[in-house]
Scaffold this motif. Structure first.
Motif, PDB file in Angstrom:
ATOM      1  N   LEU A  35       0.827  -1.213   0.000  1.00 57.32           N
ATOM      2  CA  LEU A  35       0.000   0.000   0.000  1.00 57.32           C
ATOM      3  C   LEU A  35       0.859   1.260   0.000  1.00 57.32           C
ATOM      4  CD1 LEU A  35      -2.840  -0.970   2.481  1.00 57.32           C
ATOM      5  CD2 LEU A  35      -3.113  -0.315   0.087  1.00 57.32           C
ATOM      6  N   HIS A  36       1.974   1.215   0.714  1.00 56.74           N
ATOM      7  CA  HIS A  36       2.877   2.368   0.732  1.00 56.74           C
ATOM      8  C   HIS A  36       3.464   2.613  -0.662  1.00 56.74           C
ATOM      9  CE1 HIS A  36       5.699   5.336   2.175  1.00 56.74           C
ATOM     10  NE2 HIS A  36       6.643   4.687   1.509  1.00 56.74           N
TER      11      HIS A  36
ATOM     12  N   GLU B  57       2.108   1.799  -3.505  1.00 55.76           N
ATOM     13  CA  GLU B  57       1.009   2.331  -4.322  1.00 55.76           C
ATOM     14  C   GLU B  57       0.812   3.812  -4.043  1.00 55.76           C
ATOM     15  OE1 GLU B  57      -3.787   1.719  -5.025  1.00 55.76           O
ATOM     16  OE2 GLU B  57      -2.903   1.218  -3.093  1.00 55.76           O
ATOM     17  N   TRP B  58       0.748   4.188  -2.781  1.00 59.72           N
ATOM     18  CA  TRP B  58       0.534   5.583  -2.400  1.00 59.72           C
ATOM     19  C   TRP B  58       1.658   6.461  -2.944  1.00 59.72           C
ATOM     20  CZ3 TRP B  58       3.056   9.466   0.055  1.00 59.72           C
ATOM     21  CH2 TRP B  58       2.295  10.570   0.422  1.00 59.72           C
ATOM     22  N   ALA B  59       2.891   6.021  -2.777  1.00 59.28           N
ATOM     23  CA  ALA B  59       4.044   6.803  -3.233  1.00 59.28           C
ATOM     24  C   ALA B  59       3.999   7.007  -4.745  1.00 59.28           C
ATOM     25  CB  ALA B  59       5.342   6.116  -2.819  1.00 59.28           C
TER      26      ALA B  59
ATOM     27  N   LYS C 109       1.264   6.912  -6.746  1.00 59.75           N
ATOM     28  CA  LYS C 109       0.113   7.730  -7.130  1.00 59.75           C
ATOM     29  C   LYS C 109       0.303   9.214  -6.819  1.00 59.75           C
ATOM     30  CE  LYS C 109      -3.616   4.387  -7.190  1.00 59.75           C
ATOM     31  NZ  LYS C 109      -4.900   3.984  -6.653  1.00 59.75           N
ATOM     32  N   HIS C 110       1.156   9.525  -5.876  1.00 59.16           N
ATOM     33  CA  HIS C 110       1.351  10.920  -5.475  1.00 59.16           C
ATOM     34  C   HIS C 110       2.592  11.542  -6.105  1.00 59.16           C
ATOM     35  CE1 HIS C 110      -1.651   9.582  -2.587  1.00 59.16           C
ATOM     36  NE2 HIS C 110      -2.031  10.832  -2.585  1.00 59.16           N
TER      37      HIS C 110
END
Length: 90
Positions: free
Chosen positions: A64-65, A67-69, A71-72
């Motif tokens: 998840l980390h 993915e978040w990194a 996407k941002h």
């Protein structure tokens, strides 16, 4: 005996050349779900055409980390990340 789950961060190339990042326990199954129009809202509008990249993680938090990194980031930074992984977007 419990089996250890592997989680994946993955990147899809969409038909409009946009990039989509997600996480799953089965990249092939999740890609099929996106292709069927039953995945994320984004991929219903931006149809995925192929899996560009996937990376395995031992736990959901790390996937998840990642993915978040992804996407941002700006598109330029996403492309640089993929290039660092040996992936070209054509």
């Amino acid at each position: 005996m419990a089996t250890h789950k592997i989680y994946y961060f993955y990147v899809l190339l969409c038909d409009d050349q946009s990039l989509y990042g997600g996480f799953t326990t089965d990249v092939g199954e999740r890609f099929a779900t996106h292709r069927a129009g039953k995945g994320a809202k984004y991929t219903r509008l931006h149809r995925p055409i192929k899996v560009l990249f996937s990376q395995a993680f031992d736990n959901k938090h790390d996937a998840l980390h990642a993915e978040w990194a992804f996407k941002h980031q700006s598109r330029q930074k996403k492309l640089a990340f993929l290039a660092d992984q040996g992936v070209t977007v054509d």
